[in-house]
Design a protein around this motif. Sequence first.
Motif, mmCIF file in Angstrom:
data_model
loop_
_atom_site.group_PDB
_atom_site.id
_atom_site.type_symbol
_atom_site.label_atom_id
_atom_site.label_comp_id
_atom_site.label_asym_id
_atom_site.label_seq_id
_atom_site.Cartn_x
_atom_site.Cartn_y
_atom_site.Cartn_z
ATOM 1 N N ALA A 198 -1.908 -11.136 -8.148
ATOM 2 C CA ALA A 198 -0.554 -10.674 -8.468
ATOM 3 C C ALA A 198 -0.083 -9.609 -7.493
ATOM 4 C CB ALA A 198 -0.514 -10.136 -9.891
ATOM 5 N N PHE A 199 -1.017 -8.899 -6.856
ATOM 6 C CA PHE A 199 -0.680 -7.930 -5.811
ATOM 7 C C PHE A 199 0.163 -8.603 -4.733
ATOM 8 C CE2 PHE A 199 -1.780 -6.085 -1.683
ATOM 9 C CZ PHE A 199 -1.555 -4.730 -1.887
ATOM 10 N N GLY A 200 -0.323 -9.748 -4.224
ATOM 11 C CA GLY A 200 0.419 -10.609 -3.334
ATOM 12 C C GLY A 200 1.242 -9.918 -2.257
ATOM 13 N N TRP A 201 2.366 -10.542 -1.915
ATOM 14 C CA TRP A 201 3.303 -9.964 -0.962
ATOM 15 C C TRP A 201 4.196 -8.921 -1.622
ATOM 16 C CZ3 TRP A 201 3.725 -10.972 4.293
ATOM 17 C CH2 TRP A 201 2.979 -12.064 4.775
ATOM 18 N N SER A 202 4.397 -9.036 -2.923
ATOM 19 C CA SER A 202 5.390 -8.185 -3.584
ATOM 20 C C SER A 202 5.017 -6.708 -3.550
ATOM 21 C CB SER A 202 5.610 -8.644 -5.029
ATOM 22 O OG SER A 202 4.408 -8.634 -5.764
ATOM 23 N N THR A 203 3.737 -6.386 -3.757
ATOM 24 C CA THR A 203 3.352 -4.973 -3.812
ATOM 25 C C THR A 203 3.464 -4.285 -2.450
ATOM 26 O OG1 THR A 203 1.841 -5.579 -5.601
ATOM 27 C CG2 THR A 203 1.645 -3.365 -4.712
ATOM 28 N N PRO A 204 2.901 -4.842 -1.372
ATOM 29 C CA PRO A 204 3.110 -4.185 -0.077
ATOM 30 C C PRO A 204 4.566 -4.185 0.369
ATOM 31 C CG PRO A 204 1.892 -6.244 0.197
ATOM 32 C CD PRO A 204 1.942 -5.964 -1.269
ATOM 33 N N THR A 205 5.338 -5.216 -0.018
ATOM 34 C CA THR A 205 6.760 -5.225 0.312
ATOM 35 C C THR A 205 7.466 -4.071 -0.371
ATOM 36 O OG1 THR A 205 6.874 -7.615 0.711
ATOM 37 C CG2 THR A 205 8.929 -6.516 0.092
ATOM 38 N N ALA A 206 7.210 -3.898 -1.663
ATOM 39 C CA ALA A 206 7.829 -2.795 -2.406
ATOM 40 C C ALA A 206 7.412 -1.453 -1.817
ATOM 41 C CB ALA A 206 7.447 -2.876 -3.878
ATOM 42 N N TYR A 207 6.149 -1.331 -1.448
ATOM 43 C CA TYR A 207 5.663 -0.080 -0.846
ATOM 44 C C TYR A 207 6.410 0.210 0.449
ATOM 45 C CZ TYR A 207 2.531 3.383 1.183
ATOM 46 O OH TYR A 207 2.025 4.528 1.740
ATOM 47 N N VAL A 232 10.116 1.334 0.072
ATOM 48 C CA VAL A 232 10.277 2.712 -0.408
ATOM 49 C C VAL A 232 9.767 3.727 0.606
ATOM 50 C CG1 VAL A 232 9.494 4.367 -2.165
ATOM 51 C CG2 VAL A 232 10.279 2.071 -2.839
ATOM 52 N N HIS A 233 8.579 3.482 1.169
ATOM 53 C CA HIS A 233 7.918 4.510 1.974
ATOM 54 C C HIS A 233 8.118 4.361 3.480
ATOM 55 C CE1 HIS A 233 5.786 6.484 -1.304
ATOM 56 N NE2 HIS A 233 5.518 5.286 -1.803
ATOM 57 N N THR A 234 8.187 3.127 3.981
ATOM 58 C CA THR A 234 8.235 2.920 5.426
ATOM 59 C C THR A 234 9.659 2.785 5.946
ATOM 60 O OG1 THR A 234 6.105 1.775 5.273
ATOM 61 C CG2 THR A 234 7.335 1.518 7.317
ATOM 62 N N VAL A 235 10.514 2.074 5.216
ATOM 63 C CA VAL A 235 11.867 1.791 5.700
ATOM 64 C C VAL A 235 12.858 2.813 5.148
ATOM 65 C CG1 VAL A 235 13.636 0.030 6.007
ATOM 66 C CG2 VAL A 235 11.247 -0.652 5.781
ATOM 67 N N ALA A 276 10.548 0.340 -8.130
ATOM 68 C CA ALA A 276 10.893 1.440 -9.038
ATOM 69 C C ALA A 276 9.686 2.352 -9.258
ATOM 70 C CB ALA A 276 11.384 0.884 -10.374
ATOM 71 N N GLN A 277 8.505 1.764 -9.399
ATOM 72 C CA GLN A 277 7.297 2.570 -9.593
ATOM 73 C C GLN A 277 6.980 3.408 -8.359
ATOM 74 O OE1 GLN A 277 3.927 0.429 -11.530
ATOM 75 N NE2 GLN A 277 5.328 -1.304 -11.628
ATOM 76 N N PHE A 278 7.086 2.804 -7.170
ATOM 77 C CA PHE A 278 6.819 3.549 -5.941
ATOM 78 C C PHE A 278 7.856 4.650 -5.719
ATOM 79 C CE2 PHE A 278 4.483 -0.401 -4.515
ATOM 80 C CZ PHE A 278 3.224 0.196 -4.502
ATOM 81 N N ALA A 279 9.119 4.350 -6.046
ATOM 82 C CA ALA A 279 10.176 5.359 -5.890
ATOM 83 C C ALA A 279 9.922 6.544 -6.811
ATOM 84 C CB ALA A 279 11.541 4.738 -6.167
ATOM 85 N N ARG A 280 9.443 6.267 -8.025
ATOM 86 C CA ARG A 280 9.133 7.343 -8.963
ATOM 87 C C ARG A 280 7.997 8.204 -8.409
ATOM 88 N NH1 ARG A 280 12.605 8.958 -12.174
ATOM 89 N NH2 ARG A 280 12.872 6.982 -13.259
ATOM 90 N N LEU A 281 6.975 7.559 -7.863
ATOM 91 C CA LEU A 281 5.871 8.312 -7.277
ATOM 92 C C LEU A 281 6.331 9.150 -6.087
ATOM 93 C CD1 LEU A 281 2.883 5.779 -7.289
ATOM 94 C CD2 LEU A 281 3.122 7.846 -8.668
ATOM 95 N N ALA A 282 7.359 8.657 -5.378
ATOM 96 C CA ALA A 282 7.881 9.384 -4.224
ATOM 97 C C ALA A 282 8.762 10.559 -4.644
ATOM 98 C CB ALA A 282 8.674 8.443 -3.325
ATOM 99 N N GLY A 283 9.035 10.683 -5.947
ATOM 100 C CA GLY A 283 9.809 11.809 -6.438
ATOM 101 C C GLY A 283 11.280 11.562 -6.595
ATOM 102 N N ALA A 284 11.705 10.286 -6.594
ATOM 103 C CA ALA A 284 13.126 9.986 -6.760
ATOM 104 C C ALA A 284 13.663 10.671 -8.018
ATOM 105 C CB ALA A 284 13.347 8.471 -6.849
ATOM 106 N N GLY A 285 14.878 11.186 -7.918
ATOM 107 C CA GLY A 285 15.457 11.900 -9.049
ATOM 108 C C GLY A 285 16.100 10.996 -10.070
ATOM 109 N N LEU A 345 1.361 -4.195 8.559
ATOM 110 C CA LEU A 345 1.461 -4.699 7.194
ATOM 111 C C LEU A 345 0.173 -4.437 6.434
ATOM 112 C CD1 LEU A 345 2.980 -6.246 4.999
ATOM 113 C CD2 LEU A 345 2.144 -8.374 6.028
ATOM 114 N N ALA A 346 -0.961 -4.653 7.089
ATOM 115 C CA ALA A 346 -2.254 -4.431 6.436
ATOM 116 C C ALA A 346 -2.427 -2.970 6.040
ATOM 117 C CB ALA A 346 -3.387 -4.871 7.364
ATOM 118 N N ASP A 347 -1.950 -2.050 6.889
ATOM 119 C CA ASP A 347 -2.066 -0.631 6.568
ATOM 120 C C ASP A 347 -1.265 -0.295 5.315
ATOM 121 O OD1 ASP A 347 -2.805 2.210 7.331
ATOM 122 O OD2 ASP A 347 -0.627 2.357 7.385
ATOM 123 N N SER A 348 -0.028 -0.789 5.238
ATOM 124 C CA SER A 348 0.785 -0.549 4.045
ATOM 125 C C SER A 348 0.149 -1.199 2.821
ATOM 126 C CB SER A 348 2.197 -1.094 4.251
ATOM 127 O OG SER A 348 2.881 -0.364 5.242
#
Length: 327
Positions: free
Chosen positions: A113-122, A125-128, A151-160, A265-268
């Motif tokens: 389930a991690f698949g492409w979706s999790t690194p894409t979401a990361y 939020v974090h790279t782009v 949404a989960q990654f944005a929350r971890l990044a401190g989004a208000g 991509l592998a690093d992300s």
Amino acid sequence: MRAIVLDGDDHYRITELDTPVPGPGEVALRVAYAGVQWGDTMVKDGLFPVPRPFVPGFEASGHIVAVGPGVDANRVGEAVTALAAGGAHAEVVVVPAVLALAVGELPLRTAAAFGWSTPTAYDLVHTVARVRAGERVLIHGAAGAVGGQAAQFARLAGAGRIVGVAGSADRAAYAARSGFDEVLLREDLPAGLGDERFDVVLDPVGGPTRQAGLSALAPHGRLVAYGALGGHAPVLADTDALLGDGRSLMTYNSALLSRTHPERLADSARRALGLLVEGLVSVDVTAEYDPSELGLAVRRLREGATRGKSLLRVAGRFDTPSGAAGA
């Protein structure tokens, strides 16, 4: 080995194929689970042209059973999640070794389930977009696997403040579970946003939605386009107007990144996987299918009936005789 093949007649069939052998820098993975994702709908609908017959499937989990030249032989037996250019809807798939990530004790169901979706979401939020503490984030496709994890990654990044957009009331209710402060219906845009402006907009939809997203950007805001689920209508942007407010229109293409800079991509992906293993983010598997049901899984995804992530159970499930695997 058994595999699902998309034939020239536009039907999936379970058939017997030669087991693929890894080349230089590649590994062969015995598949336990394979993801069903939007790329599968694009291939089926002819929007992502591939030579047919074609073995679909772009993400999988399982154990490495063979390595090609240049790959550490000690990786044989390793449990991994893998990003593929195709071929994952089969008992064995070959992928670049750099995109086969060790998952340790993580359940293989979760790893698929991690698949492409999790690194894409990361990366979104974090790279782009590089979401900063206190920023306001608008996420379209909130009920999908990428949207919910973004949404989960944005929350971890401190989004208000994090606002999601979904296509129906039931999809909005599902998306709300991912930690959005508010989820709006797409039909209510742009009026539903009122005068609110956002520092970051994540848009896989395109067309009028993308145009409205540009208008909803705050000064120095960033819109990241990473799909065209709503069609390929052109979006016109006045670069001088964007420059005047410091607003940016950016794009992200993970499939291209896997070919041009797979190590990036592998690093992300490793960073995102670490957060998943630590329990700081989660993936939500809402449906599992047998190989004979792939046509149904793809159709439900295309029709918007899918929430979160769908998986194909592969290990021990290719018991159906050679023949149809769904329309």
